[in-house]
Design a protein around this motif. Structure first.
Motif, PDB file in Angstrom:
ATOM      1  N   UNK A  99      -1.439   0.555  -7.108  1.00  0.00           N
ATOM      2  CA  UNK A  99      -0.459   1.588  -6.757  1.00  0.00           C
ATOM      3  C   UNK A  99      -0.715   3.032  -6.804  1.00  0.00           C
ATOM      4  N   UNK A 100      -1.341   3.507  -8.082  1.00  0.00           N
ATOM      5  CA  UNK A 100      -1.599   4.686  -8.297  1.00  0.00           C
ATOM      6  C   UNK A 100      -2.758   5.196  -7.603  1.00  0.00           C
ATOM      7  N   UNK A 101      -3.625   4.492  -7.078  1.00  0.00           N
ATOM      8  CA  UNK A 101      -4.690   4.874  -6.091  1.00  0.00           C
ATOM      9  C   UNK A 101      -4.050   5.074  -4.800  1.00  0.00           C
ATOM     10  N   UNK A 102      -3.175   4.242  -4.359  1.00  0.00           N
ATOM     11  CA  UNK A 102      -2.555   4.530  -3.264  1.00  0.00           C
ATOM     12  C   UNK A 102      -1.531   5.913  -3.052  1.00  0.00           C
ATOM     13  N   UNK A 103      -1.121   6.267  -4.226  1.00  0.00           N
ATOM     14  CA  UNK A 103      -0.239   7.633  -4.503  1.00  0.00           C
ATOM     15  C   UNK A 103      -1.337   8.826  -4.381  1.00  0.00           C
ATOM     16  N   UNK A 145     -11.638   1.884  -8.486  1.00  0.00           N
ATOM     17  CA  UNK A 145     -10.486   2.633  -8.452  1.00  0.00           C
ATOM     18  C   UNK A 145      -9.993   3.501  -9.350  1.00  0.00           C
ATOM     19  N   UNK A 146     -10.027   2.833 -10.677  1.00  0.00           N
ATOM     20  CA  UNK A 146      -9.827   3.623 -11.845  1.00  0.00           C
ATOM     21  C   UNK A 146     -10.987   5.031 -11.895  1.00  0.00           C
ATOM     22  N   UNK A 150      -9.440   8.672 -12.398  1.00  0.00           N
ATOM     23  CA  UNK A 150      -9.911   9.741 -13.364  1.00  0.00           C
ATOM     24  C   UNK A 150     -10.403  10.949 -12.716  1.00  0.00           C
ATOM     25  N   UNK A 151     -11.209  10.838 -11.720  1.00  0.00           N
ATOM     26  CA  UNK A 151     -11.748  12.296 -11.079  1.00  0.00           C
ATOM     27  C   UNK A 151     -10.699  13.017 -10.447  1.00  0.00           C
ATOM     28  N   UNK A 170     -13.497   4.890 -21.650  1.00  0.00           N
ATOM     29  CA  UNK A 170     -13.657   4.484 -20.256  1.00  0.00           C
ATOM     30  C   UNK A 170     -13.978   5.648 -19.125  1.00  0.00           C
ATOM     31  N   UNK A 171     -13.989   6.790 -19.757  1.00  0.00           N
ATOM     32  CA  UNK A 171     -14.664   7.847 -19.089  1.00  0.00           C
ATOM     33  C   UNK A 171     -13.955   8.906 -18.503  1.00  0.00           C
ATOM     34  N   UNK A 172     -12.474   8.853 -18.720  1.00  0.00           N
ATOM     35  CA  UNK A 172     -11.644   9.988 -18.572  1.00  0.00           C
ATOM     36  C   UNK A 172     -11.875  11.201 -19.454  1.00  0.00           C
ATOM     37  N   UNK A 173     -12.049  12.357 -18.544  1.00  0.00           N
ATOM     38  CA  UNK A 173     -12.323  13.630 -19.281  1.00  0.00           C
ATOM     39  C   UNK A 173     -11.184  14.701 -19.103  1.00  0.00           C
ATOM     40  N   UNK A 174     -10.241  14.317 -18.268  1.00  0.00           N
ATOM     41  CA  UNK A 174      -9.103  15.390 -17.981  1.00  0.00           C
ATOM     42  C   UNK A 174      -8.025  15.410 -18.995  1.00  0.00           C
TER      43      UNK A 174
END
Length: 377
Positions: A99-103, A145-146, A150-151, A170-174
């Motif tokens: 759902x996050x990816x859809x948004x 999707x994750x 993240x990007x 997991x790789x999130x840098x923001x």
């Protein structure tokens, strides 16, 4: 100064009490559009969203096929939800980011300058060798999707402290912000209580091993204090607990799942609320909503040291080592003292209002959005 237009995407707002978060955001000066499902399946029953007549926000209802709250998407809702323009999207969808990816796609296509904020509860590390999904291909799709979320995300909100480290690994840098989940403290509040002959210990949740309900039943058998243990819920351990209740001599009682609207009354009937969760290979307690609800009601709380429970309880309750029946029994005997319960109950009310109310959640979210606006300038 233009009013900031916020699209709040929230499957949980099928419940009226959860819509309090939209009200709290609107009270912070945002122009809020709430996107919620027409209906939502919870505890094997379908709930239908009730739209308040005089809400300070606009509500859009959409169909949501899939497996809520994880692998699901909205259909036939985007044009109405985004009508008039959007300055920030706040997606309160659980992993696995469908759902996050859809948004996120909506933001990229229709309002690319809008802030995009999502959230995460995940407090366990998974990789391609160890993951909870039934198929590796499904895990890889979730991870794909994750990575894209993240990007593109302006920020990710974590609902527990451990998730901060998990997202980094997991790789999130923001931008990361820890903003705890909340409960409706206008509904969950101290109420007049009946006088009971026995010290009443309560549990509310699923009757499964992860929730530690068998540990609680075992602790009840070795307690020194006269008591009545009331287990509210249902699940696969029901037969085993029914047998324990028959053998308890009246000290163990099972009740069916209570409607969420009735929960303030149910909790106020307890002297103590216990959440004895166990950490497993694929799950550990990510928040413990019943603890915050009980605290808001002025009920003393006791939890295991699984996951987020110690952070939620703070100094307003007691903590015991998970799976330790003897330690749990000793803590319950300690809470048999009315003065101890009164002290912890008062501390719980204050903590719930200051840290776990939707008003506190909205204030923290408001602060984060303002910080993101400053970063953009």
């Amino acid at each position: 100064m233009n009013v900031m237009r916020v699209l709040l995407i929230d499957p949980n707002s099928v419940r009226e009490a959860e819509q309090t978060k939209a009200t709290a955001l609107a009270q912070r000066g945002f122009e809020v559009t709430l996107l919620a499902p027409r209906r939502f399946k919870e505890n094997y029953a379908w709930l239908r969203t009730q739209v308040p007549a005089r809400a300070p926000y606009r509500t859009v209802l959409g169909s949501m096929p899939g497996k809520p709250p994880n692998r699901c998407i909205f259909i036939n809702a985007r044009p109405e939800a985004m009508a008039g323009g959007i300055d920030a999207i706040l997606a309160l969808a659980d992993e696995n980011f469908w759902l996050t990816f859809q948004a996120l796609i909506w933001r990229q296509l229709y309002c690319p300058k809008a802030l995009f904020i999502c959230h995460s509860w995940q407090n366990l590390d998974f990789d391609h060798r160890h993951f909870p999904q039934p198929m590796r291909a499904l895990y890889e799709l979730d991870s794909w999707m994750e990575r894209r979320v993240f990007r593109r995300a302006s920020a990710i909100i974590t609902r527990n402290q451990e998730a901060l480290g998990v997202l980094r690994r997991r790789g999130y840098e923001g931008v990361l912000a820890h903003i705890p989940w909340a409960v409706d403290t206008s509904r969950f509040r101290p109420m007049p209580r009946k006088s009971h002959k026995r010290y009443r210990i309560g549990f509310v949740g699923r009757f499964i091993e992860d929730k530690g309900v068998l540990d609680l039943a075992a602790a009840g058998r070795i307690m020194k204090s006269p008591h009545r243990l009331v287990l509210v819920g249902g699940g696969p351990l029901q037969p085993e607990l029914e047998q324990a209740a028959r053998q308890s001599g009246g000290s163990l009682e099972l009740r069916p799942v209570a409607d969420h609207a009735d929960m303030p009354r149910v909790l106020n009937d307890f002297d103590v609320l216990v959440l004895p969760s166990r950490t497993g290979a694929y799950w550990k307690e990510q928040f413990g909503r019943t603890l915050a609800e009980a605290m808001a009601c002025g009920v003393a709380v006791l939890g295991s040291d699984s996951g987020a429970i110690p952070d939620v309880v703070g100094g307003a309750g007691l903590i015991f080592p998970e799976r330790d029946h003897a330690a749990l029994a000793r803590a319950l005997d300690e809470l048999a003292d009315p003065e101890t319960r009164r002290r912890l109950g008062g501390a719980g009310v204050r903590r719930a209002r200051e840290k776990f109310s939707w008003q506190a959640w909205a204030q923290n979210t408001h602060t984060l959005i303002n910080q993101l606006k400053e970063i953009r300038r």
